[in-house]
Design a protein around this motif. Sequence first.
Motif, PDB file in Angstrom:
ATOM      1  N   ASP A 138      46.313  36.650  34.796  1.00  0.00           N
ATOM      2  CA  ASP A 138      46.742  38.018  34.904  1.00  0.00           C
ATOM      3  C   ASP A 138      45.722  38.927  33.705  1.00  0.00           C
ATOM      4  OD1 ASP A 138      48.618  37.198  33.190  1.00  0.00           O
ATOM      5  OD2 ASP A 138      50.443  36.939  34.486  1.00  0.00           O
ATOM      6  N   ILE A 139      46.051  38.144  32.414  1.00  0.00           N
ATOM      7  CA  ILE A 139      45.613  38.874  31.688  1.00  0.00           C
ATOM      8  C   ILE A 139      44.338  38.972  31.600  1.00  0.00           C
ATOM      9  CG2 ILE A 139      45.315  39.103  29.280  1.00  0.00           C
ATOM     10  CD1 ILE A 139      47.825  39.860  30.054  1.00  0.00           C
ATOM     11  N   ALA A 140      43.116  37.915  32.134  1.00  0.00           N
ATOM     12  CA  ALA A 140      42.269  38.140  32.469  1.00  0.00           C
ATOM     13  C   ALA A 140      41.677  39.743  33.356  1.00  0.00           C
ATOM     14  CB  ALA A 140      41.234  36.990  32.814  1.00  0.00           C
ATOM     15  N   ALA A 141      42.633  39.889  34.408  1.00  0.00           N
ATOM     16  CA  ALA A 141      42.947  40.761  35.153  1.00  0.00           C
ATOM     17  C   ALA A 141      42.250  42.020  34.723  1.00  0.00           C
ATOM     18  CB  ALA A 141      43.231  39.983  36.657  1.00  0.00           C
ATOM     19  N   TYR A 142      43.762  41.737  33.875  1.00  0.00           N
ATOM     20  CA  TYR A 142      44.398  43.193  33.109  1.00  0.00           C
ATOM     21  C   TYR A 142      42.974  43.388  32.618  1.00  0.00           C
ATOM     22  CZ  TYR A 142      46.082  45.956  29.219  1.00  0.00           C
ATOM     23  OH  TYR A 142      46.512  47.190  28.763  1.00  0.00           O
ATOM     24  N   LEU A 143      42.127  42.182  32.003  1.00  0.00           N
ATOM     25  CA  LEU A 143      40.775  43.285  31.037  1.00  0.00           C
ATOM     26  C   LEU A 143      39.792  43.963  31.654  1.00  0.00           C
ATOM     27  CD1 LEU A 143      40.578  40.127  28.453  1.00  0.00           C
ATOM     28  CD2 LEU A 143      41.297  42.391  28.061  1.00  0.00           C
ATOM     29  N   PHE A 144      39.877  43.358  33.113  1.00  0.00           N
ATOM     30  CA  PHE A 144      38.201  43.925  34.329  1.00  0.00           C
ATOM     31  C   PHE A 144      39.347  45.094  34.942  1.00  0.00           C
ATOM     32  CE2 PHE A 144      37.698  44.105  38.885  1.00  0.00           C
ATOM     33  CZ  PHE A 144      36.225  44.567  38.872  1.00  0.00           C
ATOM     34  N   THR A 145      40.223  44.918  35.117  1.00  0.00           N
ATOM     35  CA  THR A 145      40.700  46.730  35.557  1.00  0.00           C
ATOM     36  C   THR A 145      41.004  47.717  34.716  1.00  0.00           C
ATOM     37  OG1 THR A 145      43.606  45.833  35.131  1.00  0.00           O
ATOM     38  CG2 THR A 145      42.301  45.120  37.745  1.00  0.00           C
ATOM     39  N   GLY A 146      41.548  47.513  33.624  1.00  0.00           N
ATOM     40  CA  GLY A 146      41.342  48.470  32.435  1.00  0.00           C
ATOM     41  C   GLY A 146      39.934  49.062  32.072  1.00  0.00           C
ATOM     42  N   GLY A 147      39.038  47.883  32.042  1.00  0.00           N
ATOM     43  CA  GLY A 147      37.533  48.612  31.831  1.00  0.00           C
ATOM     44  C   GLY A 147      37.121  48.915  33.312  1.00  0.00           C
ATOM     45  N   LEU A 148      37.806  48.907  34.509  1.00  0.00           N
ATOM     46  CA  LEU A 148      36.983  49.829  35.933  1.00  0.00           C
ATOM     47  C   LEU A 148      38.123  51.179  35.663  1.00  0.00           C
ATOM     48  CD1 LEU A 148      35.995  49.185  38.652  1.00  0.00           C
ATOM     49  CD2 LEU A 148      37.718  48.694  39.886  1.00  0.00           C
ATOM     50  N   ALA A 149      39.219  51.049  35.185  1.00  0.00           N
ATOM     51  CA  ALA A 149      39.699  52.204  35.375  1.00  0.00           C
ATOM     52  C   ALA A 149      39.130  53.230  34.104  1.00  0.00           C
ATOM     53  CB  ALA A 149      40.903  52.445  34.918  1.00  0.00           C
ATOM     54  N   ALA A 150      38.687  53.193  33.171  1.00  0.00           N
ATOM     55  CA  ALA A 150      38.002  54.120  32.311  1.00  0.00           C
ATOM     56  C   ALA A 150      36.578  54.020  32.628  1.00  0.00           C
ATOM     57  CB  ALA A 150      37.610  52.845  31.073  1.00  0.00           C
ATOM     58  N   GLY A 151      35.985  53.272  33.262  1.00  0.00           N
ATOM     59  CA  GLY A 151      34.714  53.603  33.680  1.00  0.00           C
ATOM     60  C   GLY A 151      34.921  53.994  34.865  1.00  0.00           C
ATOM     61  N   SER A 152      35.386  54.070  35.796  1.00  0.00           N
ATOM     62  CA  SER A 152      35.690  55.205  37.040  1.00  0.00           C
ATOM     63  C   SER A 152      35.837  56.127  36.193  1.00  0.00           C
ATOM     64  CB  SER A 152      36.431  53.821  37.594  1.00  0.00           C
ATOM     65  OG  SER A 152      36.322  53.308  38.644  1.00  0.00           O
ATOM     66  N   SER A 153      37.082  56.579  36.072  1.00  0.00           N
ATOM     67  CA  SER A 153      37.102  58.295  35.354  1.00  0.00           C
ATOM     68  C   SER A 153      36.305  58.976  34.785  1.00  0.00           C
ATOM     69  CB  SER A 153      38.491  57.752  34.269  1.00  0.00           C
ATOM     70  OG  SER A 153      38.065  57.571  33.092  1.00  0.00           O
ATOM     71  N   LEU A 154      34.957  58.048  34.061  1.00  0.00           N
ATOM     72  CA  LEU A 154      33.954  58.750  33.306  1.00  0.00           C
ATOM     73  C   LEU A 154      32.779  59.279  34.658  1.00  0.00           C
ATOM     74  CD1 LEU A 154      33.637  56.471  30.109  1.00  0.00           C
ATOM     75  CD2 LEU A 154      34.224  59.006  30.342  1.00  0.00           C
ATOM     76  N   LEU A 155      32.618  58.398  35.466  1.00  0.00           N
ATOM     77  CA  LEU A 155      31.303  58.316  36.433  1.00  0.00           C
ATOM     78  C   LEU A 155      32.331  59.365  37.175  1.00  0.00           C
ATOM     79  CD1 LEU A 155      29.312  57.265  38.223  1.00  0.00           C
ATOM     80  CD2 LEU A 155      31.708  56.343  39.664  1.00  0.00           C
ATOM     81  N   ALA A 156      33.708  59.902  37.802  1.00  0.00           N
ATOM     82  CA  ALA A 156      34.356  60.883  38.138  1.00  0.00           C
ATOM     83  C   ALA A 156      34.266  62.604  36.868  1.00  0.00           C
ATOM     84  CB  ALA A 156      35.958  60.611  38.156  1.00  0.00           C
ATOM     85  N   ALA A 157      33.952  62.212  36.406  1.00  0.00           N
ATOM     86  CA  ALA A 157      34.241  63.276  34.932  1.00  0.00           C
ATOM     87  C   ALA A 157      32.651  63.749  35.510  1.00  0.00           C
ATOM     88  CB  ALA A 157      34.745  63.248  33.853  1.00  0.00           C
ATOM     89  N   GLY A 158      31.582  62.663  35.207  1.00  0.00           N
ATOM     90  CA  GLY A 158      30.280  62.982  35.553  1.00  0.00           C
ATOM     91  C   GLY A 158      29.886  63.469  36.954  1.00  0.00           C
ATOM     92  N   GLY A 159      30.918  63.426  38.449  1.00  0.00           N
ATOM     93  CA  GLY A 159      30.217  63.506  39.181  1.00  0.00           C
ATOM     94  C   GLY A 159      30.921  65.100  39.411  1.00  0.00           C
ATOM     95  N   GLN A 160      31.968  65.231  38.415  1.00  0.00           N
ATOM     96  CA  GLN A 160      32.477  66.992  38.684  1.00  0.00           C
ATOM     97  C   GLN A 160      32.147  67.728  37.963  1.00  0.00           C
ATOM     98  OE1 GLN A 160      36.451  66.336  36.772  1.00  0.00           O
ATOM     99  NE2 GLN A 160      36.357  68.933  35.456  1.00  0.00           N
ATOM    100  N   LEU A 161      31.485  66.983  37.015  1.00  0.00           N
ATOM    101  CA  LEU A 161      30.395  68.683  36.333  1.00  0.00           C
ATOM    102  C   LEU A 161      29.313  68.902  36.068  1.00  0.00           C
ATOM    103  CD1 LEU A 161      31.271  66.984  32.020  1.00  0.00           C
ATOM    104  CD2 LEU A 161      32.299  68.686  33.598  1.00  0.00           C
TER     105      LEU A 161
END
Length: 369
Positions: free
Chosen positions: A68-91
């Motif tokens: 579950d910690i290995a999965a936490y490493l992945f989902t945390g990175g996915l959340a961060a990358g997706s929010s940056l992508l969303a900001a790029g789409g927004q701007l």
Amino acid sequence: MSSDRAPVGARFRRFRKRLAAEGPERLGGPVQRRRGPRGGGEPVNVPPAEFTSYYGRPVLKPPVWKWDIAAYLFTGGLAAGSSLLAAGGQLTGRPALRRAGRVTSLAAVTASAYFLVNDLGRPSRFHHMLRVAKLTSPMSVGTWILTAFGPAAGVAAVAEAAPWLPERGLLGVGRRLLPPAGHAAGLIAAVTAPALATYTAVLLADTAVPSWHEAYPELPAIFAGSALASGAGVGLLAAPTGQAGPARRFAVAGAALELWGAHRVEHRLGLYSEPYATGTAGRLLRAGRALTAAGVVGALVGRRSRVLSAVAGGALLAASVCTRFGIFRGGVASARDPKYTVVPQRERVRRRERPAEDANEPGAGPIGE
């Protein structure tokens, strides 16, 4: 009095005389034999012991973290990358890209909170970690980062439902207020995203696990690149090809960081690189490199192909999973095998002793020059 019952002091003096006669290498060198009256011999030394444990226990206690910690490493990175992508789409005025990034970011950070609480055992433990803020503790800093990022990602994702609300009444007020609130929250999440993507790398490197600790310069780059690549994967999967330009650029930048860091940890660390190149960790990291390369090629080639872009996005997401789990498994393997702790320690002792030995050699120093 027999020799077997001689006082301890007498036996120790005989041992010192015997040691002086046979040489100090008796304690650590090859087996020496003493010649007997009939030409035979008896061993006076034992071969050097192979150190495998400390009184039957591992030298280091392996991490108690599970999958579950290995999965936490992945989902945390996915959340961060997706929010940056969303900001790029927004701007840049790409609503499909913005929507996909915001919704994925909320889903991923929710999964991260679940995996973290599942590892802690009780939800109250997460709350207790918020009682203090220690800048010297990566776990404490990470808890606050997650606490700041989560609500911002949530508001940004909920704002995507504004067009579905009625135009009048109380819900109509929400329809008018949610879009600007979502824009502000999306930017806040994007500002927090780099810290969310990399703090877990600092957390791993701050432990005593050999292959994590020695890879402290590369782990943040690997995790940042993996986060960008996973966010790019979401954009390539969910957005039309005409709006996926930022996702393609994220894919190239993320792949460059991830591949550079993975190459470094497998070749720069000497003995510490071995756990990342062998076993389950080695297979996962090799698969991650292959999927990352395939995803980047698909993203660049499939500019006008919706199917090829989706395949490339799936490859980038799978590559991020393999990379995070590979780094996790490599560190655990290095903690379980005592040689990754004992052998480097012996090398450091030898390096410290070598200058003293050189200084004691005949002709050393200014007098012998």
